[in-house]
Design an enzyme around this catalytic site. Structure first.
Site, short mmCIF file in Angstrom:
data_model
loop_
_atom_site.label_atom_id
_atom_site.label_comp_id
_atom_site.label_asym_id
_atom_site.label_seq_id
_atom_site.Cartn_x
_atom_site.Cartn_y
_atom_site.Cartn_z
N TYR A 140 0.82 -1.21 0.00
CA TYR A 140 0.00 0.00 0.00
C TYR A 140 0.85 1.27 0.00
O TYR A 140 0.43 2.31 -0.49
CB TYR A 140 -0.90 0.03 1.24
CG TYR A 140 -2.26 -0.59 1.05
CD1 TYR A 140 -2.40 -1.87 0.56
CD2 TYR A 140 -3.41 0.12 1.39
CE1 TYR A 140 -3.65 -2.44 0.42
CE2 TYR A 140 -4.67 -0.44 1.25
CZ TYR A 140 -4.78 -1.72 0.76
OH TYR A 140 -6.03 -2.27 0.61
N LYS A 191 2.87 -15.38 1.82
CA LYS A 191 3.03 -16.08 0.54
C LYS A 191 4.53 -16.36 0.41
O LYS A 191 5.19 -15.96 -0.55
CB LYS A 191 2.49 -15.19 -0.60
CG LYS A 191 2.40 -15.88 -1.94
CD LYS A 191 1.28 -16.91 -2.06
CE LYS A 191 1.35 -17.63 -3.39
NZ LYS A 191 0.40 -18.76 -3.49
N ASP A 223 -3.42 -18.02 -0.15
CA ASP A 223 -4.46 -18.66 -0.97
C ASP A 223 -5.19 -19.73 -0.16
O ASP A 223 -6.41 -19.83 -0.17
CB ASP A 223 -3.87 -19.22 -2.28
CG ASP A 223 -2.62 -20.04 -2.09
OD1 ASP A 223 -2.07 -20.07 -0.96
OD2 ASP A 223 -2.17 -20.68 -3.06
N ASP A 247 -6.48 -6.80 4.01
CA ASP A 247 -7.61 -6.11 3.38
C ASP A 247 -8.55 -7.14 2.76
O ASP A 247 -9.76 -7.12 2.98
CB ASP A 247 -7.08 -5.16 2.30
CG ASP A 247 -8.20 -4.46 1.55
OD1 ASP A 247 -9.13 -3.98 2.23
OD2 ASP A 247 -8.15 -4.40 0.32
N ASP A 251 -12.45 -8.79 4.41
CA ASP A 251 -13.76 -8.72 3.74
C ASP A 251 -14.39 -10.10 3.70
O ASP A 251 -15.59 -10.27 3.93
CB ASP A 251 -13.61 -8.21 2.30
CG ASP A 251 -13.84 -6.71 2.18
OD1 ASP A 251 -13.52 -5.99 3.15
OD2 ASP A 251 -14.33 -6.26 1.13
C1 IPM Z 1 -10.42 -1.04 4.10
C2 IPM Z 1 -10.69 -0.37 2.78
C3 IPM Z 1 -9.53 0.57 2.47
C4 IPM Z 1 -8.28 -0.28 2.34
C5 IPM Z 1 -9.73 1.45 1.23
C6 IPM Z 1 -11.00 2.24 1.30
C7 IPM Z 1 -8.55 2.34 0.99
O1 IPM Z 1 -10.89 -1.32 1.80
O2 IPM Z 1 -10.27 -0.32 5.11
O3 IPM Z 1 -10.37 -2.27 4.14
O4 IPM Z 1 -7.99 -0.82 1.26
O5 IPM Z 1 -7.57 -0.42 3.32
MG MG Z 2 -10.99 -3.34 2.50
#
Ligand code: IPM
Ligand code: MG
Length: 388
Positions: A140, A191, A223, A247, A251
């Site tokens: 990042y 990884k 993975d 990240d 999710d």
């Molecule tokens: C998160 C989001 C952020 C990230 C974005 C909005 C920059 O997806 O906080 O997970 O990628 O970290």
């Molecule tokens: Mg995110």
């Protein structure tokens, strides 16, 4: 006096933050907390107001504050802007400027929501997992980065995955310390079979583990981790991983719990100053409709009380308030299932406040008649009363 900077941001951000603010105001009142709330712009809202996603004034206030509550940033309106000045840069700038390197993303399944998950209830029932994501390094932020033109005129995009030992060590320690208070198991996700950077990650995690003999460390390739999260997520206690893997995996973990609208997060620096935000985004598709789930943001306030203000007892009150409204069958559309009652953002927030106040007053040894009516009014008014 403690200062909380409130950054509603974009999309559903302002709606959900408003409900979380109600919860803070309620606790302030009931427990005479000396908290001061200030509000500022970030993300697209800041671009519209000032031309950039992270105005100096916002950054200054964030530095001065004891903690930050953030809604969400981004939306289609700003997608065509250069990547360097997009709303997301506001969030990333806050994380790096405030040195918020430790991102805690708990994935906890409320048993009332087991049937709202897309996975079978028996796979997710009882899920209680903590993802510890490195937040200020890795691909990042790695340099060099950019899009360049090659000699033949073709464009080439490039980013750099980069970690130094001290960065890996400090996030490792956070994960081990959290594991010590939980089931004492850390799974480090990398990884290492392909990327040297994460080979080093694995090596440092092994080294750090020696200082925590009561915690068991295991390693998993990313993975496989993604697969295991949907196959048998309950095998995990604490997962520690890089910025980008975290990240993605967070999710995925969020969805196990029924809705990404339920999950809070804390981003901490070395002194437990933090920024607290729901892990979901700005959901522009439902913004302004009053149907967004405010619970992740409300639960982020609980994390704030626990990690930045050392008030675990008040954090529990918020979490219990959320449990109560779920038990009562209240659901925003994202967690709605047949037989429950569909409510909007505001109704959900009011219901959590009411639940917190009811518990508090019951403890104080008696409900005040007039106050109780006030609560019932707040809860009754405007509710769609849709019962399936
Ligand atoms: C998160 C989001 C952020 C990230 C974005 C909005 C920059 O997806 O906080 O997970 O990628 O970290
Ligand atoms: Mg995110």
């Amino acid at each position: 006096m403690k200062k909380i900077l409130v950054l509603p941001g974009d999309g559903i951000g302002p709606e959900i933050v408003q409900e979380a603010t109600k919860v803070i105001e309620c606790l302030k009142r009931e427990f005479e907390l000396d908290f001061e709330l200030e509000e500022a712009h970030v993300g697209g809202a800041a671009i519209d107001a000032t031309g950039g996603p992270l105005p100096d004034e916002t950054l200054k206030l964030a530095h001065e504050a004891d903690s930050v509550l953030l809604g969400a940033v981004g939306g289609p309106k700003w997608e065509s802007l250069d990547i360097a000045i997009r709303p997301e840069k506001g969030l990333l700038g806050l994380r790096s400027n405030l040195n918020l390197f430790a991102n805690l993303r708990p994935a906890l399944l409320y048993e009332q929501l087991a049937s709202a998950s897309t996975l079978k209830a028996e796979v997710v029932a009882g899920l209680d997992l903590m993802i510890v994501r490195e937040l200020t390094g890795g691909i990042y932020f790695g340099q060099p980065r950019g899009i360049r033109e090659l000699e033949n005129g073709e464009k080439q995009g490039f980013n750099t995955l980069i970690y130094r030992e001290s960065e890996i060590e400090r996030i490792g320690r956070v994960a081990f310390e959290i594991a010590q208070k939980r089931d004492k198991r850390v799974c480090s996700v990398d990884k290492a079979n392909v990327l040297e950077c994460t080979e080093l990650w694995r090596e440092v995690m092994e080294r750090v583990a020696k200082d925590y003999p009561d915690v068991t460390l295991s390693h998993m390739y990313v993975d496989n981790a993604a697969m295991q999260l949907v196959r048998a997520p309950k095998q995990f206690d604490v997962m520690v991983t890089t910025n980008m893997f975290g990240d993605i995996l967070s999710d995925c973990a969020a969805m196990l719990t029924g809705s990404i609208g339920m999950l809070p997060s804390a981003s901490l620096d070395a002194n437990s100053k933090g920024m607290y935000e729901p892990i979901h985004g700005s959901a522009p598709d439902i913004a302004g409709q009053g149907i967004a789930n405010p619970l992740a943001t409300i639960l982020s306030v609980a994390m704030m009380l626990r990690y930045s203000f050392n008030k675990p007892e008040l954090a529990r009150r918020i979490e219990q308030g959320v449990e109560t409204v779920l038990n009562e069958g209240l659901r925003t559309p994202d967690i709605y299932t047949q037989g429950t009652r569909k409510v909007g953002t505001e109704e959900m927030g009011d219901a959590v406040v009411a639940a917190i106040m009811r518990t508090t007053w019951a403890e104080l040894g008696g409900l005040h008649e007039g106050d109780l009516q006030g609560i019932e009014c707040a809860r009754g008014g405007g509710i769609s009363n849709e019962i399936d």
